[in-house]
Design an enzyme around this catalytic site. Structure first.
Site, PDB file in Angstrom:
ATOM      1  CE1 TYR A  57      48.118  36.174  41.571  1.00  0.00           C
ATOM      2  CE2 TYR A  57      47.403  37.698  43.274  1.00  0.00           C
ATOM      3  CZ  TYR A  57      48.235  37.384  42.214  1.00  0.00           C
ATOM      4  OH  TYR A  57      49.166  38.303  41.784  1.00  0.00           O
ATOM      5  CE  LYS A 116      41.166  37.494  41.122  1.00  0.00           C
ATOM      6  NZ  LYS A 116      42.072  36.790  40.241  1.00  0.00           N
ATOM      7  N   PRO A 134      43.750  46.989  42.763  1.00  0.00           N
ATOM      8  CG  PRO A 134      45.553  48.238  42.010  1.00  0.00           C
ATOM      9  CD  PRO A 134      44.243  48.361  42.664  1.00  0.00           C
ATOM     10  CE1 TYR A 154      50.687  39.465  45.002  1.00  0.00           C
ATOM     11  CE2 TYR A 154      49.395  41.396  45.528  1.00  0.00           C
ATOM     12  CZ  TYR A 154      49.742  40.397  44.651  1.00  0.00           C
ATOM     13  OH  TYR A 154      49.143  40.343  43.411  1.00  0.00           O
ATOM     14  CG  HIS A 196      54.873  34.335  37.949  1.00  0.00           C
ATOM     15  ND1 HIS A 196      55.334  35.284  38.835  1.00  0.00           N
ATOM     16  CD2 HIS A 196      55.592  34.498  36.819  1.00  0.00           C
ATOM     17  CE1 HIS A 196      56.299  35.987  38.261  1.00  0.00           C
ATOM     18  NE2 HIS A 196      56.461  35.537  37.018  1.00  0.00           N
TER      19      HIS A 196
END
Ligand code: FAS
Ligand code: PHB
Length: 389
Positions: free
Chosen positions: A382, A296, A292, A201, A72
Site C-alpha cells: 500500500y 495505485k 482504485p 476500508y 497518514h
C-alpha cells in the site's frame, strides 16, 4: 516545431516526465486536448505513496504537499463489529500522504509555467507518425485552430486510457490482459470535516464503503454499487444513509453534509504489453488501469515515468539504448505487482459472490488483522515498494 521528446497528455505522467527530462537537459513539448482548468479540476486519486512523495521532494515539487497534504501512518480495515488499524511505520517503515491528484497536477503545471516548459492545451486531432524510424513526429491542431507538427527523437504516450498512443502499439502486436469487476464505485466529495483521521476500508453485507478525505474541511467517500447503477438513482440522502449503514460502529458517527460532486466509476484491471513501439514509449493509464481500492493508479503512472526518464536520459544524452530497450519489461514488473495488489484489495473488500465468498473474505480480513506478516505485506504494497524493484 522541433524537440527531443514529444509528450502526449498533461496528466500526472506527462507533466512529471517533462519536468524530470528537463532536469537532464532534455527538451520536450507537452500537448493536451483539454484546458488547463479542466485537467486541474479533474477529481481523481487521493493517496500518494512514499516513493511518489520522495520523488516530488527530490525534484523540489513537494512544498505545497507538505503544507496542504496530510501524512497518514495507517489505514483501517473494517467488517461488522471490528475496525482494525494497519500501522505502516511499525510494519514497513513507510507512510502515505493524502493530497489530491488535482493538487499534484496544479503543482506540476505551475512548475512548467515557472520553468518555461512548453505545454499546449486544448489541442485537437493529434496524430502519431513514423515511430518505427528514428524521426518520429506528432501532428495536431492547436488551440487557435492552426495545424502544427512536432519533429522529435522520441514520443511519450502519456494520454491515458482513451488516448491515441496505445492503438499505435496495438497495430504491431499487443497483449491485453483485463478483468471487468461486477461492481462500480460511487464517489462523493462533501463539504464536511472527515469523521475519521485515517482512511477506512469497510467490508459490509450491503457492499464495500470507504472513507477518505481531501482536507480538514472536505471528505471523500465511496460506495460499491452495481455496474449498471446510475447516479440518478442515488440522492444525497440515500448516499449518506448507505454510507452510515455500511461504516457503522458502536460509538462512532459518520457526519454528513453538502455533496459537492458525485459520480460513478467502473472498476477494471487492464494491462497492455509491450509499453513501447520503436520510438514511442507508453507511460501511465494509457498502458494500464487498476481498480482504485489499492490507491495505485496515480502512483503507478509516477513509477513508469521514473523508469522512462532514466531510460531516455541514457538514450538521448549518451546514445545508450540498454535501459530504453528494457523499459517495457522493467515497467511491467511493477505494473503487475500493483495490478495484483489492487486486485487482491478489491477481491477482499467487495461483495460479489455467495456466502462461501463472504466467509473467505472475512477470514482474509481477520488474518490480516491478526498476523503481523500478513499486515506487513499489505503495508509494504500500500505504501509502495521502492521504485527500483
Ligand atoms: P491521465 O488520464 O490522468 O492523463 C492523460 C491526459 O492525456 C489527460 O489529461 C487527457 O485529457 C490527455 N489526452 C488524452 N487523449 C489525448 C489526445 N489525443 N491528445 C492530447 N491529450 C490527450 N487512481 C488512484 O490512485 N486513486 C483513485 O481514487 C482514482 N480514482 C480515479 C477516478 C477516475 C474517474 C479515473 C478516470 C481515474 C482514477 N484513478 C485513481 C486513476 C488516475 O488517478 C490515473 O491513474 C492517473 O490519472 C494516471 O495519470 P496519467 O497516466 O497521466 O493519465
Ligand atoms: C481517495 O481519497 O480518492 C482514495 C483513497 C484511497 C483509495 C482510493 C481513493 O484506495
Amino acid at each position: 516545431m522541433r524537440t527531443q521528446v514529444a509528450i502526449i497528455g498533461a496528466g500526472p505522467a506527462g507533466l512529471l516526465l517533462s519536468h524530470l527530462l528537463a532536469r537532464r537537459g532534455i527538451e520536450s513539448i507537452v500537448i493536451e486536448n483539454r484546458s488547463r482548468a479542466y485537467v486541474e479540476a479533474r477529481l481523481r486519486a487521493g493517496v500518494l505513496e512514499q516513493g511518489t512523495v520522495d520523488l516530488l521532494d527530490e525534484i523540489g515539487l513537494g512544498k505545497r504537499l507538505h503544507v496542504d497534504g496530510q501524512r497518514h501512518d495507517g489505514i483501517h480495515l473494517q467488517w461488522p463489529g471490528t475496525r482494525h488499524r494497519i500501522d505502516f511505520p511499525e510494519l514497513c517503515g513507510r507512510s502515505v500522504w493524502v493530497y489530491g491528484q488535482t493538487e499534484v497536477v496544479k503543482d506540476l503545471i505551475q512548475a512548467a509555467v515557472d520553468t518555461g516548459q512548453p505545454v499546449h492545451f486544448e489541442v485537437s486531432d493529434a496524430q502519431i507518425h513514423y515511430v518505427d524510424g528514428d524521426s518520429p513526429s506528432v501532428t495536431f491542431t492547436d488551440a487557435a485552430g492552426e495545424p502544427q507538427r512536432i519533429d522529435c527523437d522520441v514520443i511519450a504516450g502519456c494520454d491515458g486510457f482513451h488516448g491515441i498512443s496505445r492503438p499505435q502499439v496495438a497495430a504491431t502486436g499487443q497483449q491485453v490482459f483485463q478483468r471487468e469487476y461486477p461492481f462500480s464505485w460511487l464517489g462523493i466529495l462533501a463539504a464536511v470535516p472527515p469523521s475519521t483521521d485515517e482512511l477506512i476500508y469497510a467490508w459490509h453485507p450491503n457492499g464495500f464503503a470507504m472513507h477518505s478525505m481531501r482536507s480538514p474541511e472536505i471528505s471523500r467517500l465511496y460506495l460499491q454499487v452495481t455496474p449498471t447503477d446510475t447516479i440518478e438513482n442515488w440522492s444525497d440522502d440515500r448516499i449518506w444513509s448507505e454510507l452510515s449503514t455500511r461504516m457503522e460502529l458502536d460509538g462512532w458517527h459518520l457526519a454528513d453534509g453538502p455533496v459537492l460532486e458525485k459520480g460513478i466509476t467502473p472498476m477494471r484491471s487492464f494491462v497492455s504489453a509491450p509499453m513501447r513501439r520503436g520510438r514511442l514509449f507508453l507511460a501511465g493509464d494509457t498502458a494500464h488501469i487498476v481498480p482504485p481500492t489499492g490507491a495505485k493508479g496515480l502512483n503507478l503512472a509516477v513509477a513508469d515515468v521514473a523508469v522512462l526518464d532514466r531510460a531516455l536520459g541514457d538514450l538521448l544524452n549518451r546514445g545508450d539504448s540498454s535501459l530504453a530497450d528494457a523499459y517495457s519489461e522493467t515497467a511491467l514488473r511493477r505494473v503487475w505487482r500493483s495490478t495484483h495488489f489492487s486486485w487482491w484489495m478489491t477481491s477482499m473488500l467487495h461483495r460479489a459472490g455467495d456466502e462461501f465468498d463472504d466467509q473467505l473474505q472475512l477470514s482474509q480480513l481477520r488474518y490480516v488483522a491478526s498476523s503481523p506478516a500478513a499486515a506487513a505485506s499489505l503495508a509494504e504494497n500500500y505504501t509502495g515498494l521502492p521504485l527500483d524493484r
